[in-house]
Design a protein around this motif. Structure first.
Motif, PDB file in Angstrom:
ATOM      1  N   ARG A 139       0.855  -1.185   0.000  1.00 22.59           N
ATOM      2  CA  ARG A 139       0.000   0.000   0.000  1.00 22.59           C
ATOM      3  C   ARG A 139       0.895   1.241   0.000  1.00 22.59           C
ATOM      4  N   LEU A 140       0.715   2.145  -0.980  1.00 22.65           N
ATOM      5  CA  LEU A 140       1.584   3.311  -1.131  1.00 22.65           C
ATOM      6  C   LEU A 140       0.890   4.598  -0.700  1.00 22.65           C
ATOM      7  N   PHE A 141       1.673   5.448  -0.035  1.00 24.15           N
ATOM      8  CA  PHE A 141       1.270   6.817   0.273  1.00 24.15           C
ATOM      9  C   PHE A 141       2.395   7.706  -0.249  1.00 24.15           C
ATOM     10  N   LEU A 142       2.058   8.658  -1.095  1.00 23.10           N
ATOM     11  CA  LEU A 142       3.079   9.367  -1.855  1.00 23.10           C
ATOM     12  C   LEU A 142       3.208  10.825  -1.462  1.00 23.10           C
ATOM     13  N   SER A 143       4.440  11.247  -1.198  1.00 22.67           N
ATOM     14  CA  SER A 143       4.755  12.668  -1.139  1.00 22.67           C
ATOM     15  C   SER A 143       5.116  13.129  -2.539  1.00 22.67           C
ATOM     16  N   GLY A 144       4.880  14.398  -2.795  1.00 21.97           N
ATOM     17  CA  GLY A 144       5.244  14.954  -4.091  1.00 21.97           C
ATOM     18  C   GLY A 144       6.706  15.362  -4.130  1.00 21.97           C
ATOM     19  N   PRO A 145       7.142  15.961  -5.242  1.00 19.43           N
ATOM     20  CA  PRO A 145       8.510  16.491  -5.328  1.00 19.43           C
ATOM     21  C   PRO A 145       8.787  17.420  -4.147  1.00 19.43           C
ATOM     22  N   SER A 146      10.003  17.380  -3.623  1.00 20.45           N
ATOM     23  CA  SER A 146      10.271  18.040  -2.349  1.00 20.45           C
ATOM     24  C   SER A 146      10.395  19.555  -2.481  1.00 20.45           C
ATOM     25  N   PHE A 147      10.075  20.228  -1.380  1.00 20.01           N
ATOM     26  CA  PHE A 147      10.226  21.666  -1.237  1.00 20.01           C
ATOM     27  C   PHE A 147      11.585  21.917  -0.574  1.00 20.01           C
ATOM     28  N   MET A 161       3.125  25.515  -5.779  1.00 18.58           N
ATOM     29  CA  MET A 161       3.653  24.144  -5.750  1.00 18.58           C
ATOM     30  C   MET A 161       2.803  23.261  -4.839  1.00 18.58           C
ATOM     31  N   VAL A 162       2.387  23.811  -3.699  1.00 21.23           N
ATOM     32  CA  VAL A 162       1.509  23.050  -2.798  1.00 21.23           C
ATOM     33  C   VAL A 162       0.198  22.716  -3.502  1.00 21.23           C
ATOM     34  N   ARG A 163      -0.394  23.701  -4.156  1.00 17.67           N
ATOM     35  CA  ARG A 163      -1.682  23.487  -4.820  1.00 17.67           C
ATOM     36  C   ARG A 163      -1.551  22.482  -5.967  1.00 17.67           C
ATOM     37  N   ASP A 164      -0.460  22.580  -6.691  1.00 17.76           N
ATOM     38  CA  ASP A 164      -0.246  21.660  -7.810  1.00 17.76           C
ATOM     39  C   ASP A 164      -0.093  20.221  -7.324  1.00 17.76           C
ATOM     40  N   GLU A 165       0.628  20.026  -6.224  1.00 15.81           N
ATOM     41  CA  GLU A 165       0.832  18.662  -5.716  1.00 15.81           C
ATOM     42  C   GLU A 165      -0.460  18.073  -5.158  1.00 15.81           C
ATOM     43  N   LYS A 166      -1.236  18.908  -4.492  1.00 15.31           N
ATOM     44  CA  LYS A 166      -2.541  18.440  -4.006  1.00 15.31           C
ATOM     45  C   LYS A 166      -3.426  18.036  -5.178  1.00 15.31           C
ATOM     46  N   ALA A 167      -3.464  18.872  -6.205  1.00 13.94           N
ATOM     47  CA  ALA A 167      -4.308  18.597  -7.372  1.00 13.94           C
ATOM     48  C   ALA A 167      -3.845  17.360  -8.126  1.00 13.94           C
ATOM     49  N   ALA A 168      -2.544  17.089  -8.114  1.00 14.96           N
ATOM     50  CA  ALA A 168      -2.008  15.932  -8.832  1.00 14.96           C
ATOM     51  C   ALA A 168      -2.364  14.616  -8.156  1.00 14.96           C
ATOM     52  N   GLY A 169      -2.721  14.677  -6.862  1.00 13.82           N
ATOM     53  CA  GLY A 169      -3.128  13.458  -6.161  1.00 13.82           C
ATOM     54  C   GLY A 169      -2.131  12.915  -5.171  1.00 13.82           C
ATOM     55  N   TYR A 170      -1.118  13.708  -4.819  1.00 19.11           N
ATOM     56  CA  TYR A 170      -0.174  13.257  -3.801  1.00 19.11           C
ATOM     57  C   TYR A 170      -0.844  13.277  -2.429  1.00 19.11           C
ATOM     58  N   ASP A 171      -0.340  12.436  -1.524  1.00 14.25           N
ATOM     59  CA  ASP A 171      -0.932  12.278  -0.189  1.00 14.25           C
ATOM     60  C   ASP A 171      -0.249  13.131   0.868  1.00 14.25           C
ATOM     61  N   HIS A 172       0.910  13.704   0.542  1.00 19.32           N
ATOM     62  CA  HIS A 172       1.777  14.268   1.573  1.00 19.32           C
ATOM     63  C   HIS A 172       2.740  15.233   0.901  1.00 19.32           C
ATOM     64  N   LEU A 173       3.266  16.168   1.677  1.00 18.90           N
ATOM     65  CA  LEU A 173       4.315  17.064   1.196  1.00 18.90           C
ATOM     66  C   LEU A 173       5.603  16.780   1.948  1.00 18.90           C
ATOM     67  N   LYS A 174       6.724  16.836   1.230  1.00 15.38           N
ATOM     68  CA  LYS A 174       8.038  16.595   1.838  1.00 15.38           C
ATOM     69  C   LYS A 174       8.869  17.878   1.762  1.00 15.38           C
ATOM     70  N   LEU A 175       9.382  18.308   2.907  1.00 17.32           N
ATOM     71  CA  LEU A 175      10.219  19.495   2.977  1.00 17.32           C
ATOM     72  C   LEU A 175      11.663  19.096   3.216  1.00 17.32           C
ATOM     73  N   HIS A 176      12.546  19.670   2.417  1.00 14.93           N
ATOM     74  CA  HIS A 176      13.981  19.471   2.548  1.00 14.93           C
ATOM     75  C   HIS A 176      14.628  20.751   3.064  1.00 14.93           C
ATOM     76  N   PRO A 177      15.917  20.722   3.389  1.00 15.14           N
ATOM     77  CA  PRO A 177      16.576  21.922   3.929  1.00 15.14           C
ATOM     78  C   PRO A 177      16.659  23.059   2.908  1.00 15.14           C
ATOM     79  N   GLY A 178      16.980  24.249   3.439  1.00 12.87           N
ATOM     80  CA  GLY A 178      17.258  25.405   2.600  1.00 12.87           C
ATOM     81  C   GLY A 178      16.106  26.372   2.438  1.00 12.87           C
ATOM     82  N   LEU A 179      14.971  26.115   3.092  1.00  8.79           N
ATOM     83  CA  LEU A 179      13.832  27.017   2.982  1.00  8.79           C
ATOM     84  C   LEU A 179      14.011  28.233   3.882  1.00  8.79           C
ATOM     85  N   GLU A 180      13.575  29.396   3.397  1.00  5.60           N
ATOM     86  CA  GLU A 180      13.540  30.593   4.221  1.00  5.60           C
ATOM     87  C   GLU A 180      12.225  30.626   4.990  1.00  5.60           C
ATOM     88  N   MET A 181      12.174  31.410   6.062  1.00  5.62           N
ATOM     89  CA  MET A 181      11.004  31.413   6.933  1.00  5.62           C
ATOM     90  C   MET A 181       9.727  31.803   6.183  1.00  5.62           C
TER      91      MET A 181
END
Length: 456
Positions: A139-147, A161-181
């Protein structure tokens, strides 16, 4: 041997039956339901159309007139395991071989649910093929391309990007380092509006406290905790001083800050994904080349194994991965893991496969061994791979337990896993959505994958 014969008989019995429409009875089994730490002895399980229809003591009569019945011969049944931090392979130019191999490696090790944590468009059709029954897999649960600092360029682009991933059917969002506040806050706000969970690494310019307070559902690798305890944060921001995952500063952590961080984690209802085996293998002191020929590497390509060796070697050559640096760091992570666990922060079974010497499926057993060595009970370890993943996605009771009405997803092993975790390493039967895979079929698939990656 008798158990293997039983499994073979079942596979033969249903090999020509339609997927998801088999009706059969497994009798004389002991059930680790995961609704509690009690074992139901000498039971029968009736399965129909991929669901558990009824569970009764084997001594009681059951309203079942079919002839598809097998004696489980006293084996133990449990709901299977999870890999809730996976890097599912990408289909290259439409070639899905590595994806399909990974799905079999998970099944062969009794891993029945997988959360992908670095997404790609090719993962969506993979999930659709499994859901339809076209392809065998967990059983798969998918995060989209990472932020991350490289994929996110502005607040507006992050929101889109959040809206696009939700619309595409991903189940989760994945955050990687390097984001500003400001970018992080935009991601968090939009994700909450769209009701899609998010989590991942903790960006240094965001920090653990802000990540938790703004809705992180899972803290991957227990990232951010050590950094939040370093008195001089400027050292954390210097990669030469901090080392990978702040390894070199662990002795400077102010433990008086930990209780407040634990309380905040509980208050915000966040989960932790420890990935102990990733740190043990990737950032451990064992030389990279010594992993080249360990048994499960035969299921990976020589190129992949060499890439993993190449990833670790620079840390070795720079002198970072000495026993003097590594041992205190791994001990600190074990302490942090058990402190969070004992405080009732929920844990997800995760090993970050396939990633630096962690082969899909097999690495979960290494993770289990390390969780046990850290002090976690067998029941709680099993819970992190069964009940907890279902709760994480608000599907408690639908799977991850063995009870009437739940999906027929379970694994048969020879011994009680509450007493012997090693029995999990050799399932002789796997049942996924009611479809049965016996040990012969599992070994056949393992042999096929090994053959695809024969060394010269």
């Amino acid at each position: 041997m008798k158990n293997f014969i039983i499994a073979n008989f079942l596979f033969f019995l249903f090999s020509s039956s339609p997927l998801f429409s088999q009706t059969y009875l497994i009798s004389n089994v002991n059930i680790v339901t995961m609704e509690s730490d009690e074992v139901l002895h000498n039971q029968s399980i009736l399965v129909d159309d991929g669901k558990i229809i009824k569970i009764v003591p084997a001594s009681e009569s059951l309203d079942y007139e079919g002839n598809q019945v097998v004696d489980g011969n006293g084996s133990f049944v449990y709901p299977g395991l999870a890999e809730f931090h996976s890097h599912i392979p990408v289909a290259q130019n439409g070639n899905t071989q590595l994806q399909e191999e990974a799905m079999w490696l998970y099944l062969a090790n009794g891993v029945l649910r997988v959360r992908g944590m670095i997404g790609h468009a090719s993962h969506l059709p993979l999930k659709a093929r499994i859901d339809s029954g076209e392809l065998d897999g967990p059983r798969l649960f998918l995060s989209g391309p990472s932020f991350s600092g490289t994929s996110v360029s502005s607040v507006e682009q992050a929101e889109k990007m959040v809206r696009d991933e939700k619309a595409a059917g991903y189940d989760h969002l994945k955050l990687h380092p390097g984001l500003e506040m400001d970018e992080f806050l935009a991601i968090a706000k939009t994700a909450k509006e769209l009701d899609i969970p998010f989590g991942g690494h903790v960006s240094l310019n965001v920090g653990l406290e802000a990540s938790l307070k703004n809705g992180y559902k899972s803290i991957e690798h227990m990232d951010g905790y050590i950094e939040a305890m370093i008195p001089d944060y400027s050292k954390v921001l210097d990669p030469k001083l901090a080392g990978p995952f702040t390894m070199l500063l662990v002795k400077e952590a102010d433990l008086t800050k930990l209780p407040a961080l634990v309380d905040l984690t509980l208050e915000t209802k966040a989960w932790i994904a420890p990935t102990l085996t990733l740190f043990d293998r990737y950032f451990g002191s064992k030389p990279a080349d010594e992993y080249r020929n360990i048994p499960e590497m035969k299921y990976m390509s020589a190129e992949q194994v060499q890439n993993w060796i190449n990833a670790k070697t620079p840390y070795e050559e720079s002198g970072v991965l000495t026993a003097e640096n590594v041992q205190p760091y791994l001990e600190f992570r074990n302490m942090l893991f058990m402190t969070l666990h004992k405080a009732n922060v929920p844990v997800l079974m995760t090993s970050d496969s396939p990633q630096v010497f962690n082969v899909p499926g097999f690495s979960i057993h290494h993770e289990i061994e390390l969780m046990s060595e850290a002090g976690m009970s067998n029941y709680e370890i099993l819970k992190s791979g069964s009940v907890n993943p279902a709760k994480y996605f608000d599907e408690e009771g639908e799977w991850g337990v063995i009870k009437t009405g739940a999906s027929a997803d379970f694994v048969l092993v020879s011994e009680n896993p509450l007493q012997n975790l090693n029995t999990l390493q050799k399932p002789f039967m796997v049942v996924m959505k009611g479809k049965i895979y016996d040990r012969n079929e599992i070994q056949k698939q393992l042999d096929r994958i090994e053959g695809n990656h024969k060394r010269d």
